[in-house]
Design an enzyme around this catalytic site. Structure first.
Site: not given
Ligand code: CO
Length: 215
Positions: A42, A46, A98, A101
Site C-alpha cells: 500500500c 506508515r 496493513h 488501511c
C-alpha cells in the site's frame, strides 16, 4: 520548507554515517541490481518496508498503490511485474497489506472519495463476496482486519492469474507468491499465505476458509 530541508539534512547525515563505516557502500550498489523480492504494498506512509525488513538497496523491487491492489488492467503494475519476473528474475513476489488501511476502510463504507472509488471497485467486490463471514465478525475492528486479510489473499490470487506468473510457472515454478499483513500497532509482519507456487494452492487457501473464490 522546514520539512523539506530536513530531508536533505538527514540524507547528508545518513550518507556520512554509512560511508564512514564503509566508504564504497553506495558505489558497490550503483552497479547492477539483483533483487530477490518484488514487494507490492500500500502507498500508506506508515509502512516503511525496507526499514521494517532491514533490506539493503538493491535487494527489493517495490511497487505501491492504494490498498495494494493487483488489477489485471493496471499497466503500471504489469510492467513492474514483468520486468521483475522476466528480467530481474526475482524469486519472491510479496503482496503486503496493513491494518488500519484507509483504502480498505473506504471500500467498506458508502462514502465517496472521487477517483479512488473506481480504484477500489475490486475491493468492494471482495467485501460483498465475503459479506456473510464479515457480518459474523465479533467487532467492527475484527471485521476491518478480516477485510485487510481477505484483500491480501485476493491479490495473491489475482497475481497467480496474470500471464506473467502463469508463464513463469510453466517454465519452472518461479516466482513464489506470498501474502502478508503489517500490523501498525506492534510492527510485526503477519503471514497470510506463503510459498504459493500454483493456482491450486491459492484456491486451497480460499477453500480452507470455506469461502468460494469465484472470479
Ligand atoms: Co493502506
Amino acid at each position: 520548507m522546514e520539512n523539506l530541508k530536513r530531508l536533505f539534512e538527514n540524507n547528508r547525515k545518513i550518507v556520512e554515517e554509512v560511508t564512514a563505516d564503509d566508504p564504497d557502500f553506495f558505489k558497490r550498489r550503483a552497479g547492477k541490481q539483483e533483487p530477490h523480492f518484488l514487494f507490492i504494498g500500500c502507498a500508506d506512509s506508515r509502512v516503511p518496508i525496507e526499514t521494517l525488513t532491514g533490506v539493503s538497496p538493491g535487494e527489493m523491487f517495490v511497487h505501491r498503490n492504494i490498498a495494494n491492489q493487483v488489477v489485471s488492467a493496471d499497466m503500471n503494475l504489469l510492467a513492474v511485474l514483468q520486468y521483475a519476473v522476466e528480467v530481474l528474475d526475482v524469486k519472491h513476489v510479496i503482496v503486503c497489506g496493513h491494518y488500519q488501511c484507509g483504502g480498505v476502510k473506504a471500500a467498506m463504507g458508502t462514502e465517496s472519495y472521487g477517483l479512488v472509488d473506481y480504484w477500489l471497485a475490486g475491493l468492494r467486490d471482495t467485501v460483498r463476496r465475503h459479506s456473510g463471514e464479515l457480518e459474523a465478525a465479533a467487532s467492527e475492528e475484527e471485521r476491518f482486519k478480516r477485510v485487510v486479510d481477505l484483500n491480501v489473499l485476493r491479490q495473491v490470487y489475482n497475481l497467480s492469474r496474470t500471464p506473467v506468473v502463469q508463464n513463469a510457472w510453466k517454465r519452472g515454478r518461479r516466482p513464489l507468491l506470498h501474502g502478508m499483513v503489517y500490523d501498525l500497532h506492534d510492527g510485526f509482519l503477519k503471514p497470510i499465505a506463503l510459498q504459493v507456487d500454483g493456482a491450486d494452492k491459492v484456491r486451497e487457501l480460499f477453500e480452507s476458509r470455506r469461502q468460494p473464490i469465484g472470479d
